[in-house]
Motif scaffolding. Structure first.
Motif, PDB file in Angstrom:
ATOM      1  N   ARG A 227     -22.689   5.228   9.910  1.00  0.00           N
ATOM      2  CA  ARG A 227     -23.100   6.506   9.330  1.00  0.00           C
ATOM      3  C   ARG A 227     -21.942   7.177   8.601  1.00  0.00           C
ATOM      4  O   ARG A 227     -22.120   7.786   7.550  1.00  0.00           O
ATOM      5  CB  ARG A 227     -23.632   7.422  10.435  1.00  0.00           C
ATOM      6  N   MET A 228     -20.735   7.030   9.139  1.00  0.00           N
ATOM      7  CA  MET A 228     -19.570   7.551   8.441  1.00  0.00           C
ATOM      8  C   MET A 228     -19.362   6.833   7.111  1.00  0.00           C
ATOM      9  O   MET A 228     -19.030   7.453   6.096  1.00  0.00           O
ATOM     10  CB  MET A 228     -18.329   7.402   9.322  1.00  0.00           C
ATOM     11  N   ALA A 229     -19.555   5.516   7.089  1.00  0.00           N
ATOM     12  CA  ALA A 229     -19.419   4.760   5.844  1.00  0.00           C
ATOM     13  C   ALA A 229     -20.479   5.160   4.835  1.00  0.00           C
ATOM     14  O   ALA A 229     -20.233   5.148   3.616  1.00  0.00           O
ATOM     15  CB  ALA A 229     -19.507   3.258   6.135  1.00  0.00           C
ATOM     16  N   ALA A 230     -21.682   5.532   5.309  1.00  0.00           N
ATOM     17  CA  ALA A 230     -22.746   5.913   4.385  1.00  0.00           C
ATOM     18  C   ALA A 230     -22.542   7.300   3.802  1.00  0.00           C
ATOM     19  O   ALA A 230     -22.954   7.577   2.675  1.00  0.00           O
ATOM     20  CB  ALA A 230     -24.101   5.853   5.104  1.00  0.00           C
ATOM     21  N   THR A 231     -21.890   8.204   4.550  1.00  0.00           N
ATOM     22  CA  THR A 231     -21.729   9.579   4.080  1.00  0.00           C
ATOM     23  C   THR A 231     -20.464   9.786   3.258  1.00  0.00           C
ATOM     24  O   THR A 231     -20.415  10.710   2.447  1.00  0.00           O
ATOM     25  CB  THR A 231     -21.700  10.543   5.268  1.00  0.00           C
ATOM     26  N   THR A 232     -19.447   8.971   3.459  1.00  0.00           N
ATOM     27  CA  THR A 232     -18.212   9.180   2.718  1.00  0.00           C
ATOM     28  C   THR A 232     -18.367   8.762   1.256  1.00  0.00           C
ATOM     29  O   THR A 232     -19.182   7.902   0.925  1.00  0.00           O
ATOM     30  CB  THR A 232     -17.055   8.392   3.361  1.00  0.00           C
ATOM     31  N   GLY A 233     -17.582   9.392   0.401  1.00  0.00           N
ATOM     32  CA  GLY A 233     -17.631   9.060  -1.021  1.00  0.00           C
ATOM     33  C   GLY A 233     -16.488   8.178  -1.472  1.00  0.00           C
ATOM     34  O   GLY A 233     -16.356   7.912  -2.670  1.00  0.00           O
ATOM     35  N   LEU A 234     -15.658   7.717  -0.529  1.00  0.00           N
ATOM     36  CA  LEU A 234     -14.498   6.889  -0.852  1.00  0.00           C
ATOM     37  C   LEU A 234     -14.776   5.432  -0.468  1.00  0.00           C
ATOM     38  O   LEU A 234     -15.082   5.159   0.702  1.00  0.00           O
ATOM     39  CB  LEU A 234     -13.263   7.399  -0.113  1.00  0.00           C
ATOM     40  N   PRO A 235     -14.685   4.515  -1.403  1.00  0.00           N
ATOM     41  CA  PRO A 235     -14.936   3.107  -1.048  1.00  0.00           C
ATOM     42  C   PRO A 235     -13.971   2.575   0.005  1.00  0.00           C
ATOM     43  O   PRO A 235     -14.369   1.771   0.857  1.00  0.00           O
ATOM     44  CB  PRO A 235     -14.764   2.376  -2.389  1.00  0.00           C
ATOM     45  N   LEU A 236     -12.710   3.013  -0.025  1.00  0.00           N
ATOM     46  CA  LEU A 236     -11.735   2.520   0.947  1.00  0.00           C
ATOM     47  C   LEU A 236     -12.102   2.966   2.361  1.00  0.00           C
ATOM     48  O   LEU A 236     -12.043   2.174   3.314  1.00  0.00           O
ATOM     49  CB  LEU A 236     -10.341   3.016   0.577  1.00  0.00           C
ATOM     50  N   VAL A 237     -12.487   4.224   2.511  1.00  0.00           N
ATOM     51  CA  VAL A 237     -12.879   4.721   3.830  1.00  0.00           C
ATOM     52  C   VAL A 237     -14.184   4.058   4.276  1.00  0.00           C
ATOM     53  O   VAL A 237     -14.368   3.762   5.463  1.00  0.00           O
ATOM     54  CB  VAL A 237     -13.007   6.256   3.799  1.00  0.00           C
ATOM     55  N   ALA A 238     -15.089   3.808   3.328  1.00  0.00           N
ATOM     56  CA  ALA A 238     -16.334   3.130   3.677  1.00  0.00           C
ATOM     57  C   ALA A 238     -16.056   1.718   4.187  1.00  0.00           C
ATOM     58  O   ALA A 238     -16.651   1.277   5.190  1.00  0.00           O
ATOM     59  CB  ALA A 238     -17.263   3.097   2.464  1.00  0.00           C
ATOM     60  N   ARG A 239     -15.156   0.997   3.511  1.00  0.00           N
ATOM     61  CA  ARG A 239     -14.801  -0.351   3.992  1.00  0.00           C
ATOM     62  C   ARG A 239     -14.111  -0.288   5.346  1.00  0.00           C
ATOM     63  O   ARG A 239     -14.314  -1.165   6.199  1.00  0.00           O
ATOM     64  CB  ARG A 239     -13.902  -1.040   2.962  1.00  0.00           C
TER      65      ARG A 239
END
Length: 313
Positions: A227-239
């Motif tokens: 869920r954190m990966a889906a809400t963040t707008g940063l690809p690095l944080v999503a990965r």
């Protein structure tokens, strides 16, 4: 009406507005019963609780909404119908970590527009006193100022999102390394997350704190990070979040994943720094080409031109 009467009228209107604002601020500054009681009943269920029991905010927007509530709400609804994009606004509010609804943001947009309208109206009054035939152009200027204020709040929200994401990228390598060290020392993923959140502060730590709170309420670790990966707008944080979720679900070594994520972010930061330096190098050539070079040419050739004029017959 003479200019003196116009000045007296404007002064009376401003004084009345200040008195109304001061009286409302005094009411807002009083400690409400909900603020005193809710910390002791925080564990009670919120079922059946009406919106009137929500703790009132002390922001200027809430104060203005309390005084001119119906007018501002209708204006906010009009702005929403004209501009649209409620999903985009909600997404940016989440990415900027602003605890407001879309309607409250629209009210803020109306407030910014009214502020710009007031500044333009003051200029229009002074201009009308000097030139009574400029009424129509002054009215158009006020309308343009209102629209500019509404759009300026939207641009400011985008700027808040970018500023927060820059802070997250600056904090990310350190937080990832701390998580990797805690996991390598024998901590579980939840224990390492708890230790890092307690001993660090910042935007990324607040996001991880929400993940930790979700895990402690019974949500699986992988689902919380997904869920954190889906809400963040940063690809690095999503990965990063997806990597932790996959490592927890499949049992892969989490410390190596975190070290690799931190290394990737540092490499991305170096690449971005090189790109920024390349762009700044082009901008640095502007004063050299347009200021230093013409002056150098002038100092080099001007004495020769003067000498030719003096020696010419």
């Amino acid at each position: 009406m003479t200019p003196a009467w116009w000045g007296a009228l404007l002064g009376a209107v401003c004084a009345g507005g200040l008195l109304v604002a001061a009286s409302r601020v005094r009411v807002i500054r009083r400690t409400q019963i909900a603020v005193r009681v809710l910390p002791y009943v925080r564990d009670l269920p919120h079922v059946g609780r009406t919106p009137a029991l929500r703790v009132a905010s002390s922001s200027p927007t809430s104060a203005a909404a309390g005084i001119f509530g119906p007018v501002l709400r209708s204006a906010a609804d009009t702005v929403e119908r004209v501009l649209g994009g409620a999903a985009s606004v909600r997404r940016r509010l989440e990415r900027a970590d602003i605890d407001k609804t879309v309607h409250e943001f629209r009210v803020e947009q109306v407030m910014w527009g009214l502020g710009a309208f007031a500044i333009a109206a003051a200029y229009a009054v002074l201009r009308t006193l000097a030139d009574p035939g400029a009424g129509l152009s002054s009215l158009l200027l006020c309308l343009v100022a209102f629209v500019a204020g509404v759009l300026a709040r939207d641009n400011h929200l985008s700027g808040q999102v970018k500023a927060r994401e820059r802070r997250i990228l600056a904090e990310f390598p350190t937080v990832a390394e701390l998580l990797a060290l805690a996991v390598a020392a024998g901590e579980s993923p939840v224990g390492a997350l708890d230790r890092v959140v307690k001993r660090s502060g910042g935007e990324l730590s607040s996001d991880l704190g929400r993940v930790l709170a979700a895990v402690r309420t019974g949500e699986p670790v992988g689902a919380a990070f997904d869920r954190m990966a889906a809400t963040t707008g940063l690809p690095l944080v999503a990965r990063f979040a997806q990597g932790i979720a996959v490592a927890v679900e499949r049992g892969t070594p989490l410390a190596e994943v975190l070290h690799a994520q931190a290394t990737d972010v540092r490499e991305a930061g170096r690449r971005e720094l090189i790109e920024v330096a390349a762009r700044k190098e082009v901008f640095m050539m502007v004063p050299v080409v347009f200021l230093v070079l013409p002056i150098t040419i002038l100092f080099a050739f001007w004495p020769g031109v003067v000498g030719l004029h003096l020696t010419a017959p």
